[in-house]
Write a protein that holds these residues in place. Structure first.
Motif, short mmCIF file in Angstrom:
data_model
loop_
_atom_site.label_atom_id
_atom_site.label_comp_id
_atom_site.label_asym_id
_atom_site.label_seq_id
_atom_site.Cartn_x
_atom_site.Cartn_y
_atom_site.Cartn_z
N MET A 1 0.93 -1.22 0.12
CA MET A 1 -0.14 0.00 0.01
C MET A 1 0.98 1.27 -0.02
O MET A 1 1.85 1.70 0.88
N ASP A 2 0.58 2.07 -0.92
CA ASP A 2 1.68 3.10 -0.94
C ASP A 2 1.14 4.47 -0.11
O ASP A 2 -0.19 4.38 0.25
N ARG A 3 1.96 5.48 0.03
CA ARG A 3 1.63 6.66 0.85
C ARG A 3 0.34 7.29 0.34
O ARG A 3 -0.57 7.72 1.15
N LYS A 4 0.10 7.51 -0.86
CA LYS A 4 -1.27 7.88 -1.57
C LYS A 4 -2.51 7.48 -1.06
O LYS A 4 -3.46 7.99 -0.91
N SER A 5 -2.18 5.79 -1.31
CA SER A 5 -3.47 5.20 -0.87
C SER A 5 -3.81 5.41 0.64
O SER A 5 -5.22 5.38 0.87
N VAL A 6 -2.78 5.25 1.69
CA VAL A 6 -3.18 5.57 2.90
C VAL A 6 -3.85 7.17 3.18
O VAL A 6 -4.70 6.99 3.90
N ILE A 7 -3.36 8.04 2.63
CA ILE A 7 -3.85 9.42 2.78
C ILE A 7 -5.09 9.46 2.18
O ILE A 7 -6.01 10.01 3.06
N GLY A 8 -5.31 9.03 1.15
CA GLY A 8 -6.95 8.86 0.54
C GLY A 8 -7.63 8.09 1.46
O GLY A 8 -8.84 8.55 1.75
N GLY A 9 -7.11 7.11 1.89
CA GLY A 9 -8.19 6.02 3.05
C GLY A 9 -8.41 6.91 4.25
O GLY A 9 -9.59 6.85 4.77
N VAL A 10 -7.40 7.88 4.74
CA VAL A 10 -7.50 8.47 5.88
C VAL A 10 -8.62 9.60 5.66
O VAL A 10 -9.74 9.64 6.51
N ILE A 11 -8.45 10.49 4.48
CA ILE A 11 -9.39 11.19 4.18
C ILE A 11 -10.90 10.84 3.98
O ILE A 11 -11.68 11.61 4.38
N LEU A 12 -11.02 9.68 3.50
CA LEU A 12 -12.34 9.07 3.17
C LEU A 12 -12.85 8.66 4.46
O LEU A 12 -14.23 8.84 4.77
N LYS A 13 -12.23 8.24 5.38
CA LYS A 13 -12.50 7.89 6.83
C LYS A 13 -13.17 9.04 7.33
O LYS A 13 -14.29 8.98 8.20
N VAL A 14 -12.37 9.99 7.36
CA VAL A 14 -12.84 11.29 8.08
C VAL A 14 -14.04 11.65 7.62
O VAL A 14 -14.90 12.05 8.21
N LEU A 15 -13.99 11.86 6.20
CA LEU A 15 -15.38 12.18 5.27
C LEU A 15 -16.40 11.45 5.79
O LEU A 15 -17.72 11.87 5.98
N ASP A 16 -16.33 10.18 5.71
CA ASP A 16 -17.29 9.02 6.32
C ASP A 16 -17.91 9.44 7.71
O ASP A 16 -19.30 9.26 7.80
N ARG A 17 -17.14 9.62 8.68
CA ARG A 17 -17.51 10.17 9.84
C ARG A 17 -18.54 11.31 9.72
O ARG A 17 -19.37 11.36 10.36
N ILE A 18 -17.72 12.39 9.19
CA ILE A 18 -18.69 13.63 9.15
C ILE A 18 -19.87 13.22 8.44
O ILE A 18 -20.95 13.94 9.02
N ASP A 19 -19.87 12.57 7.37
CA ASP A 19 -21.35 12.27 6.77
C ASP A 19 -22.38 11.41 7.68
O ASP A 19 -23.46 11.78 7.66
N LYS A 20 -21.56 10.70 8.47
CA LYS A 20 -22.59 9.88 9.22
C LYS A 20 -23.01 10.76 10.47
O LYS A 20 -24.08 10.43 10.86
N VAL A 21 -22.48 11.82 10.79
CA VAL A 21 -22.85 12.85 11.98
C VAL A 21 -24.01 13.53 11.33
O VAL A 21 -25.23 13.70 12.00
N PHE A 22 -23.80 13.94 9.87
CA PHE A 22 -24.94 14.62 9.18
C PHE A 22 -26.17 13.73 8.95
O PHE A 22 -27.38 14.00 9.06
N LEU A 23 -25.77 12.46 8.73
CA LEU A 23 -26.95 11.59 8.60
C LEU A 23 -27.80 11.25 9.90
O LEU A 23 -28.97 11.45 9.66
N GLN A 24 -27.07 11.36 10.91
CA GLN A 24 -27.92 11.08 12.17
C GLN A 24 -28.48 12.36 12.32
O GLN A 24 -29.82 12.41 12.87
N LEU A 25 -28.04 13.45 12.13
CA LEU A 25 -28.80 14.94 12.23
C LEU A 25 -29.84 14.67 11.28
O LEU A 25 -31.03 15.13 11.69
N SER A 26 -29.76 14.11 10.07
CA SER A 26 -31.19 14.24 8.97
C SER A 26 -32.08 13.39 9.53
O SER A 26 -33.15 13.43 9.43
N MET A 27 -31.57 12.14 10.30
CA MET A 27 -32.59 11.19 10.65
C MET A 27 -33.40 11.98 11.90
O MET A 27 -34.65 11.64 12.14
N LEU A 28 -32.83 12.81 12.60
CA LEU A 28 -33.41 13.30 13.90
C LEU A 28 -34.27 14.47 13.21
O LEU A 28 -35.48 14.60 13.74
N TRP A 29 -34.16 14.89 12.06
CA TRP A 29 -34.91 16.03 11.43
C TRP A 29 -36.05 15.17 10.92
O TRP A 29 -37.28 15.67 11.13
#
Length: 173
Positions: A1-29
């Motif tokens: 696994m190269d460095r770009k793949s690791v960085i991309g994976g970390v960025i996607l994980k952070v985005l996934d967490r942010i999206d899940k928070v907003f998804l929970q908020l959407s479910m609350l609405w």
């Protein structure tokens, strides 16, 4: 696994967490919408006394707050409507190229929505715009969910575009 793949994976994980928070908020609405509509219907039916401003609150505020923040999550889960009977027959290279084209189109459209939503939100906030009617809700509270959701979606599309470009040129091992 190269460095770009690791960085991309970390960025996607952070985005996934942010999206899940907003998804929970959407479910609350969504839950709040259901409660308001149910109570409003019962009050209207049995007491001829609907909740004042319920229609405006649900239609102009809660529905927008429910839909826009969850768009990035829906994209990540490939939940948007797609017709794949032709796409599935494409060779891998053509699939990657078409995916890049879809991302560019999505970025263009969501970028316009982001810009317009931001402009409208800022204008409504600065001018103190409110709804007409018995309950005078500040309009910027309704508008703000558009640039938030579109912005998150654009960030996800940019990251996926970069990762797709990288995978397109990545040599098979």
């Amino acid at each position: 696994m190269d460095r770009k793949s690791v960085i991309g994976g970390v960025i996607l994980k952070v985005l996934d967490r942010i999206d899940k928070v907003f998804l929970q908020l959407s479910m609350l609405w969504l839950f709040i919408i259901m409660v308001i509509v149910a109570i409003d219907g019962l009050l209207r039916q049995f007491f001829d006394a609907p909740i004042v401003g319920a229609y405006v609150l649900v239609e102009n505020y809660l529905m927008v707050a429910m839909i826009f923040p969850a768009m990035g999550y829906t994209w990540a889960k490939r939940g948007h409507i797609s017709i794949t009977f032709v796409y599935d027959k494409f060779p891998e290279t053509m699939k990657k190229i078409s995916q890049l084209i879809f991302i560019i189109l999505g970025l263009f459209i969501m970028g316009l929505i982001l810009y317009t939503g931001y402009d409208r939100t800022l204008s409504a906030f600065i001018n103190g715009n409110v709804t007409s009617g018995l309950v005078r809700w500040p309009l910027w509270l309704a508008y703000i969910w558009v640039p938030i959701g579109a912005g998150l979606f654009c960030i996800r599309l940019i990251v996926e575009f970069v990762l797709n470009i990288a995978s397109f040129f990545k040599k098979e091992a």
